[in-house]
Design an enzyme around this catalytic site. Structure first.
Site, PDB file in Angstrom:
ATOM      1  N   HIS A 196       9.498  28.945  10.874  1.00  0.00           N
ATOM      2  CA  HIS A 196       9.389  27.940  11.928  1.00  0.00           C
ATOM      3  C   HIS A 196      10.544  27.953  12.903  1.00  0.00           C
ATOM      4  O   HIS A 196      10.395  27.611  14.063  1.00  0.00           O
ATOM      5  CB  HIS A 196       9.136  26.565  11.312  1.00  0.00           C
ATOM      6  CG  HIS A 196       7.723  26.495  10.858  1.00  0.00           C
ATOM      7  ND1 HIS A 196       7.344  27.001   9.645  1.00  0.00           N
ATOM      8  CD2 HIS A 196       6.606  26.112  11.505  1.00  0.00           C
ATOM      9  CE1 HIS A 196       6.033  26.886   9.546  1.00  0.00           C
ATOM     10  NE2 HIS A 196       5.565  26.348  10.649  1.00  0.00           N
ATOM     11  N   GLU A 438      -6.554  29.375   6.511  1.00  0.00           N
ATOM     12  CA  GLU A 438      -5.288  30.050   6.217  1.00  0.00           C
ATOM     13  C   GLU A 438      -5.093  30.310   4.729  1.00  0.00           C
ATOM     14  O   GLU A 438      -4.027  30.752   4.311  1.00  0.00           O
ATOM     15  CB  GLU A 438      -4.099  29.299   6.827  1.00  0.00           C
ATOM     16  CG  GLU A 438      -4.134  27.802   6.753  1.00  0.00           C
ATOM     17  CD  GLU A 438      -3.030  27.116   7.577  1.00  0.00           C
ATOM     18  OE1 GLU A 438      -2.226  27.788   8.235  1.00  0.00           O
ATOM     19  OE2 GLU A 438      -2.973  25.877   7.525  1.00  0.00           O
ATOM     20  N   ASP A 462      -0.119  31.893   7.827  1.00  0.00           N
ATOM     21  CA  ASP A 462      -0.290  31.584   6.411  1.00  0.00           C
ATOM     22  C   ASP A 462      -1.362  32.452   5.766  1.00  0.00           C
ATOM     23  O   ASP A 462      -1.240  32.811   4.602  1.00  0.00           O
ATOM     24  CB  ASP A 462      -0.646  30.101   6.231  1.00  0.00           C
ATOM     25  CG  ASP A 462       0.608  29.249   6.241  1.00  0.00           C
ATOM     26  OD1 ASP A 462       1.586  29.650   5.587  1.00  0.00           O
ATOM     27  OD2 ASP A 462       0.624  28.210   6.916  1.00  0.00           O
ATOM     28  N   CYS A 509      -4.756  30.642  15.942  1.00  0.00           N
ATOM     29  CA  CYS A 509      -3.562  29.948  16.443  1.00  0.00           C
ATOM     30  C   CYS A 509      -2.292  30.399  15.752  1.00  0.00           C
ATOM     31  O   CYS A 509      -1.227  29.853  15.986  1.00  0.00           O
ATOM     32  CB  CYS A 509      -3.725  28.440  16.341  1.00  0.00           C
ATOM     33  SG  CYS A 509      -3.826  27.873  14.643  1.00  0.00           S
TER      34      CYS A 509
END
Ligand code: PEP
Ligand code: MG
Length: 600
Positions: A196, A438, A462, A509
């Site tokens: 992140h 995911e 993921d 995404c």
């Protein structure tokens, strides 16, 4: 590491493009590894004094900080006042002295034992509010630990000169506390492309490289370094010729980026007329204006963790609602897909699930946490539904692994709708509900899940992590993280096909959607929507305008025959060279970025 005279080159993973040249600021955040030492009876008093000195020093530092705190940070002053009070609390102060004396160990070790003890006690507490106080205790103990070492005192002060942050690792909450206007670049020893921190750096448009092993041993505050976010290299150098050549590369890249921005308003329609919807992923309300200015057609993924990460305690419904309506109104009439809370995993929130898990990525994360904590979940759902009355909102559930979770999550929405109706609060009754794909089980069940929802959004970050068993934040396995693994391509195909069969839209995404090299594959797989960091939107739109879907479908047919990622990459490189020469132009500074990633 390479040595060129006095210039040293370190290799890492480029996670945010661009070139930064500037002075180093070392950042030493987070956890500490306490040195452990048994002491003699005769040393006990001196060790206790050392601890008391450190506490007094921290006390003085906190008082000075409170006096000097800049106006814009005044609202955070309460944290420091609380820390001051806790410093002398029995639980920390007396207990550490007692452990030094009775167990005859050094102060750092005693302090870490105190921390563990407090943590265990807090873990058992049910009340959220009291549990949240643990992060304050941890903060105080960290300060004393730093005081014992006499290091990092400057870390408490807000950074005031433009710098390149060099750190072992940066958590999302570390990253957001920096003032983006004076951060020139990020370099970390840990991390990977989809961690992140990388995502935040990219969304701020700050060049960043992660996984640069050994850099902390080589640089100190004030050294000049170059961050080449196109090639994934960090150079330590004072050589004027080298610095000048990188300044030129920096100018070229900026020029290229600004040229491309001029075309950002054009739609992403392939040369054979297929329109792909391009949206932006954002995390903070401040990013809203960039969505439209970069030409995105709405927000495909609003990561909502940051309101929970950026402050002590959980946000209230009104705060969430205020933030969501700002975003919803900011991009209206374009849609906003609001993903419900996805904390846990590498998005660690000190005020919630702080009890350590052996495998946080496989732990109480995302929808699992929300279903276990209905109060937390419904507060957010209320805020989202209320915001839906002000624009175009869709709800997205993360980490869905099967139908039961969808049923429960939808039930929570129904209950919240009921409440709002009774209270006479407006919301969009026909709000669309989607899920992130995911987890491999969601892929296998995609046909059944498609009947439950209005859209799919594939979270490749993921999905790759869970399918290939590659921890997305572990730099030691970052080289094995492979979006072009044949199994991943087949999974994408299966999900998109299942979605289309049920007549629902399928988007991507994850970070794959914003990487030019993967675009022909995603277009060939007939994805309806791509959502990415806003900064990548103009480039991806331009790339889509330059390819034809039918050619991309041919590419996909070919690569589906391949059985290894290497052969798929080879085929893809041929395709890119033949059909996207612009993206492989060395003059535009992109060659390195694309070739190193593709050829590695
Ligand atoms: C993903 O997993 O691809 C995704 C978009 O979600 P996040 O990166 O926030 O986990
Ligand atoms: Mg995800």
């Amino acid at each position: 590491m390479n040595n060129l005279g006095k210039t040293k080159i370190f290799k890492g993973v480029q996670v945010s493009p661009g070139i930064a040249i500037g002075r180093v600021k070392i950042f030493l955040p987070g956890r500490f590894d306490a040195p452990k030492r048994h002491i003699l009876n005769s040393e006990v008093e001196a060790e206790k004094e050392r601890f008391k000195d450190a506490v007094s020093q921290v006390e003085a530092g906190l008082k000075a900080l409170l006096n000097d705190i800049p106006q814009e940070l005044k609202e955070h002053a309460a944290i420091f006042t609380a820390h001051l009070m806790m410093l002398r609390d029995n639980m920390i102060y007396d207990e550490t002295l007692r452990i030094i004396e009775t167990q005859k160990i050094n102060a750092e070790w005693a302090l870490s034992k105190v921390l563990d003890k407090i943590k265990n006690a807090f873990c058992k507490i049910k009340d959220d509010f009291i549990r949240e106080r643990f992060s304050d205790v941890e903060g105080v103990i960290k300060r004393v630990y730093i005081g014992l070492h006499g290091i990092g005192k400057d870390d408490e002060k807000p950074l005031s000169t433009p710098s390149i942050i060099v750190a072992n690792d940066l958590s999302p909450s570390d990253t957001i506390q920096f003032n983006p206007n004076i951060i020139l670049g990020f370099v970390t020893e840990k991390g990977s492309r989809t961690s992140h921190t990388a995502i935040v750096a990219r969304s701020l448009g700050i060049p960043a490289i992660v996984g640069v092993k050994g850099i902390l041993k080589e640089v100190t505050d004030g050294d000049t370094i170059i961050v080449d976010g196109l090639c994934g290299e960090v150079l330590t150098t004072e050589d004027k010729v080298i610095i000048e050549s990188y300044k030129e590369k920096q100018r070229d890249f900026r020029q290229y980026s600004s040229d491309i921005i001029n075309t950002s308003h054009l739609p992403a329609i392939t040369s054979d007329g297929i329109k792909v919807t391009i949206k932006a992923n954002i995390e903070m309300v401040e990013e809203t204006p960039t969505v439209l200015s970069y030409g995105a057609e709405g927000i495909g993924l609003l990561r909502t963790e940051f309101l929970y990460l950026s402050k002590k305690g959980l946000p209230e419904e009104e705060e969430l609602f205020d933030t969501y309506i700002k975003i919803v109104k900011g991009v209206y009439p374009n849609p906003v897909t609001i993903r419900t809370l996805d904390i846990g995993g590498d998005k660690f929130v000190s005020s919630m699930p702080f009890c350590e898990e052996m495998n946080p990525a496989l732990g109480l994360r995302a929808i699992r946490l929300c279903l276990k904590e209905p109060g937390l979940f419904k507060t957010q759902l209320r805020a989202i539904l209320r915001a839906s009355a002000y624009g175009n909102v869709r709800i997205l559930f993360p980490l869905i692994s099967g139908k039961t979770e969808i049923v429960k999550a939808k039930q929570a929405i129904d209950e919240v709708k009921e409440e709002l109706l009774t209270q006479g609060m407006p919301f969009d009754e026909a709000i669309k509900i989607g899920i992130m794909i995911e987890v491999p089980t969601a892929v296998m069940m995609a046909d059944a899940l498609a009947k439950e929802v209005d859209f799919f959004s594939i979270g490749t970050n993921d999905l790759i992590q869970y399918s290939l068993a590659i921890d997305r934040v572990n730099e030691r396995v970052a080289h094995l993280y492979e979006p072009l693994h044949p199994a991943i391509i087949r999974m994408l195909k299966q999900v998109i096909k299942a979605g289309h069969k049920a007549d629902i839209e399928v988007g991507v995404c994850g970070e794959m959607a914003g990487e030019p090299i993967y675009i022909p594959v995603l277009i060939g797989l007939e994805v309806d929507e791509l959502s990415m960091n806003a900064i990548m939107v103009p480039r991806i739109k331009k790339m889509i305008r330059g390819v034809s879907q039918s050619l991309c479908k041919g590419l996909v047919d070919d690569i589906l025959q391949e059985t290894t990622a290497i052969s798929i990459r080879k085929r893809l490189i041929e395709f890119l060279r033949d059909n996207c020469p612009d993206e492989f132009s060395p003059e535009k500074g992109l060659y390195c970025e694309l070739s190193t990633r593709v050829l590695m």
